[in-house]
Each structure stands twice: as structure tokens, then as C-alpha cells.
Design a protein around this motif. Structure first.
Motif, PDB file in Angstrom:
ATOM      1  N   THR A  62     -15.773  62.143-108.058  1.00 15.18           N
ATOM      2  CA  THR A  62     -15.194  63.317-107.412  1.00 15.18           C
ATOM      3  C   THR A  62     -15.885  63.574-106.082  1.00 15.18           C
ATOM      4  O   THR A  62     -15.635  64.598-105.448  1.00 15.18           O
ATOM      5  N   TYR A  82     -10.608  57.698-108.068  1.00 18.17           N
ATOM      6  CA  TYR A  82     -10.857  59.030-107.527  1.00 18.17           C
ATOM      7  C   TYR A  82     -10.267  60.119-108.425  1.00 18.17           C
ATOM      8  O   TYR A  82      -9.065  60.123-108.714  1.00 18.17           O
ATOM      9  N   HIS A  83     -11.119  61.062-108.845  1.00 15.22           N
ATOM     10  CA  HIS A  83     -10.624  62.330-109.385  1.00 15.22           C
ATOM     11  C   HIS A  83     -10.414  63.306-108.241  1.00 15.22           C
ATOM     12  O   HIS A  83      -9.598  64.218-108.317  1.00 15.22           O
ATOM     13  N   ASN A  84     -11.189  63.130-107.215  1.00 11.79           N
ATOM     14  CA  ASN A  84     -11.116  63.873-105.962  1.00 11.79           C
ATOM     15  C   ASN A  84     -12.151  63.243-105.046  1.00 11.79           C
ATOM     16  O   ASN A  84     -12.795  62.256-105.414  1.00 11.79           O
ATOM     17  N   ARG A  91     -15.113  67.979-102.060  1.00  6.77           N
ATOM     18  CA  ARG A  91     -14.356  69.183-101.748  1.00  6.77           C
ATOM     19  C   ARG A  91     -15.115  70.089-100.776  1.00  6.77           C
ATOM     20  O   ARG A  91     -14.511  70.841-100.016  1.00  6.77           O
ATOM     21  N   GLN A 108     -12.299  70.633 -98.323  1.00  6.57           N
ATOM     22  CA  GLN A 108     -11.469  71.732 -98.808  1.00  6.57           C
ATOM     23  C   GLN A 108     -12.101  73.107 -98.623  1.00  6.57           C
ATOM     24  O   GLN A 108     -11.402  74.109 -98.677  1.00  6.57           O
ATOM     25  N   CYS A 136      -6.389  56.503-108.460  1.00  6.61           N
ATOM     26  CA  CYS A 136      -6.640  57.942-108.540  1.00  6.61           C
ATOM     27  C   CYS A 136      -5.930  58.516-109.763  1.00  6.61           C
ATOM     28  O   CYS A 136      -5.111  57.845-110.399  1.00  6.61           O
ATOM     29  N   VAL A 166      -3.935  63.967-105.851  1.00  7.76           N
ATOM     30  CA  VAL A 166      -5.088  63.314-105.229  1.00  7.76           C
ATOM     31  C   VAL A 166      -4.639  62.126-104.387  1.00  7.76           C
ATOM     32  O   VAL A 166      -5.216  61.846-103.330  1.00  7.76           O
ATOM     33  N   ARG A 169      -3.822  63.495-101.038  1.00  4.24           N
ATOM     34  CA  ARG A 169      -5.045  63.842-100.301  1.00  4.24           C
ATOM     35  C   ARG A 169      -5.694  62.594 -99.707  1.00  4.24           C
ATOM     36  O   ARG A 169      -6.146  62.603 -98.569  1.00  4.24           O
ATOM     37  N   ASP A 173      -6.873  69.113-109.744  1.00  6.76           N
ATOM     38  CA  ASP A 173      -6.727  67.735-109.283  1.00  6.76           C
ATOM     39  C   ASP A 173      -5.794  66.993-110.234  1.00  6.76           C
ATOM     40  O   ASP A 173      -4.950  66.214-109.813  1.00  6.76           O
TER      41      ASP A 173
END
Length: 358
Positions: A94, A112-114, A117, A121, A150, A155, A158, A266
Motif C-alpha cells: 500500500t 498494489y492495494h494502493n 496516500r 491523496q 492491483c 486502484v 489511480r 481501495d
């Protein structure tokens, strides 16, 4: 010399081992596919990770506290790992898993989970110049993996917008044999199951329930717990339960009126666990909730993260005709076994393309 699947030298990276949540469940699924793997992580807190399997070798970095203020050092820490001896490197991340340094001969896959951030973000206007520079560096890091996967279309978008990379979506899954419905009548409470951290936005749910005639039960721990306790006091219909056992969690899902999912997810495994137990989800309508909840059929999605929007969704929930069977049917598309099958299939194909297995 080509190797068999079971003879591959595998390194798996995860950002930090200090809590329990959906991303940790995915980590365990990936580890189960590679019992020979060694685990690399920025930080490990054994006291908070009793769930981690015994017998897996853990390599920790010099980071002693995974606080956002130390995030400029995360990339330095990942680059300090010596991964040259491994045939296959998988980062499930993440944050900074894409910044690992690997051998050209190895296969490097990032799931990827994220990504960070705090960098993208939640920007701080006073640090905008520094953040802009770091974002450029992070864009370079995003080119290090050979392939990117992902957990959701949310995600995926993103990653495309930020790094201009197209990651393949492999949805995580839940144990649909364990999370099952019951036939008895539900009790008069709604449920939240979440890490108690600011970006989960649990505070506006607590504020909403201060004026509702229903109980709100909150499962989870995190740095926001003391503040949320103060906010919930002295309202007796709001209960913070902390961590609970798996069996207790299943029962809480089964007996609830439904799950509240107030955050920009996510992906969101808890919403699927609730649906597998036949319970609807009342969730913020952007992000992962829009991929895991069928609005009007397995839950109610609302447009704004506000008390009024949530209260209106709860009102609509009671006038809707959401069926337990429809919730269960939707969850069955996201089984743990399907995730593991798809993940192994993709990795196997990439290993064959890279010619590291026979």
C-alpha cells in the motif's frame, strides 16, 4: 538453469507487520502459494502479529516506527534489502513496494492495494514543493517492477492516472465457506469493521448514530481509538468492541442489520464478508464499494461522506427489499480460492515467459 515451481527462490515484500486487516489477509493467501518464501518488511511488531505463520523467515529494515513522518526513509529502507539471490520477488503493498531493487534475472511483480496516500491523496500545502519532487522520484520507482497487478479497478485507475501504468486487476477474495448466512432474525444494530484511523472516516458515522434509535457496534483498533471513544461517550447505543475473534466477527455480521462502510475504499473485504453472511452494506458510493456492492440489490450506496447522506441511506435501507440470498450470491464472485487460482495462474505464466521455470 530452469527450476520447478516449488524450487523457486521467492521473496515476498509487505510494507509493515503491525496490524490485522484486509491487506494482511491477502498477504497470507500469497504466502500460502509460496511456502518456501522469505518475507521482507520495513517493520515488524511481533506483539501485534500473532496471526503471522510460524516458520517463515522475516527480514526487517532499519525502520523502527512506521510513522508517516519517516516516509522519506521508506524507499532507502526497501533499497537496503539484498534480493539478488531470488528468482521471484513479489511486493504486496500500500506504500513503497514498487521501489525494491531486484536482479535483472529475477521476476519482480508488484501487487498494489494502493500507493503512498500521504504523498498523493492527503497533500499538505506547506510541503507542496517537496512532495512534488518526491512524486517525480516515485514515478521512477514505479518503473522497477516487471509487471503490476492491483486489487480493484479503483486502484487501477489511480495507477494509470499517477504512474501511467496499466495494472491487471486480480480481485482479492474471502472465505465463503466460513462466512455464511443464518436463518434467525437480525438484531437491532448496525456494524462497522475497520481499522480505526482517520482516513476511514468513522467519526461522521458516530455523529449520525447519536440521533438514531439503532445501536452501532464498531470492531477494530487503531490510533484513532481514543478520539472515537471520546466522541462516542456518553451515547449508550454506540459500542467500540476492539478486536474480536473470527467466530465472534462472523456472528456479529450474521446478526446485524447491515454493515456501514463509510470510507473511500481501495477495495474492501469486510463488505464482502458481510454480504457472504447475507447482510447488506450501506456504503459510500465511490471507490471499492462501487465494485463490491450492487446498489439496491446487495446494499445501499450513498453519494456524500456526510451525516445527512448516511442518514438518508439508512432510511432508504429500511424501505428497500434487499434479500439475503442476493447479498450472498454477489459475494460468491469474490472467493479466496478464485483469487489464489488467478494469482498463481498469472505468476506461473510470467515465470514461463521469463524462462525461470521449466
Amino acid at each position: 538453469m530452469k527450476k520447478s515451481w516449488k524450487d523457486l527462490k521467492v521473496a515476498i515484500y509487505y510494507d509493515w507487520l503491525n496490524q490485522w486487516g484486509g491487506a494482511e489477509r491477502v498477504l497470507l493467501d500469497i504466502l500460502s502459494l509460496f511456502p518456501q518464501a522469505q518475507l521482507f518488511t520495513l517493520f515488524c511488531d511481533p506483539q501485534n502479529t500473532p496471526w503471522f505463520p510460524k516458520g517463515i523467515k522475516i527480514h526487517s529494515s532499519f525502520i523502527k516506527n512506521p510513522s508517516p513522518i519517516f516516509s522519506p526513509f521508506y524507499d532507502i529502507a526497501t533499497e537496503s534489502f539484498d534480493l539478488t539471490a531470488y528468482d521471484l520477488v513479489i511486493a504486496t503493498t500500500t506504500n513503497v513496494g514498487h521501489s525494491l531493487l531486484t536482479s535483472p534475472e529475477s521476476l519482480f511483480v508488484c501487487y498494489y492495494h494502493n500507493f503512498n496516500r500521504h504523498l498523493y491523496q492527503n497533500q499538505n500545502k506547506y510541503l507542496s514543493l517537496l512532495l512534488g519532487l518526491y512524486q517525480k522520484i516515485d514515478h521512477i520507482y514505479s518503473r522497477r517492477p516487471d509487471y503490476s497487478f492491483c486489487n480493484s479497478e479503483t486502484v487501477q485507475k489511480r495507477l494509470s492516472d499517477t504512474f501511467d501504468i496499466l495494472a491487471k486487476v486480480i480481485y482479492p477474495g474471502i472465505d465463503i465457506q466460513y462466512f455464511t448466512p443464518i436463518t434467525s432474525k437480525q438484531k437491532n444494530y448496525f456494524l462497522i469493521v475497520n481499522r480505526l484511523v482517520p482516513y476511514k472516516n468513522i467519526d461522521y458515522v458516530i455523529e449520525t448514530f447519536q440521533t438514531l434509535p439503532y445501536t452501532l457496534k464498531i470492531v477494530g483498533v487503531g490510533r484513532d481509538l481514543p478520539r472515537l471513544k471520546r466522541q462516542a461517550y456518553p451515547f449508550k447505543n454506540i459500542e467500540l468492541l476492539g478486536l474480536v475473534s473470527n467466530d465472534s466477527l462472523r456472528q456479529l455480521y450474521q446478526q446485524s442489520l447491515g454493515l456501514i462502510s463509510p470510507q473511500l475504499e481501495d477495495f474492501g473485504l469486510t463488505s464482502l464478508e458481510a454480504q457472504a453472511c447475507g447482510r447488506p452494506v450501506i456504503g459510500f458510493g465511490l471507490g471499492g464499494n462501487s465494485e463490491t456492492v450492487v446498489d439496491g440489490k446487495s446494499g445501499i450506496l450513498y453519494p456524500h461522506q456526510s451525516c445527512s447522506s448516511l442518514a438518508q441511506a439508512i432510511k432508504l435501507f429500511f424501505s428497500s427489499n434487499i434479500k439475503s440470498a442476493d447479498c450472498r450470491q454477489n459475494s460468491e464472485k469474490f472467493s479466496r480460492s478464485t483469487f489464489m487460482l488467478n494469482f498463481k495462474k498469472e505468476i506461473l505464466s510470467l515465470c514461463q515467459t521469463k524462462k525461470i521455470i521449466s
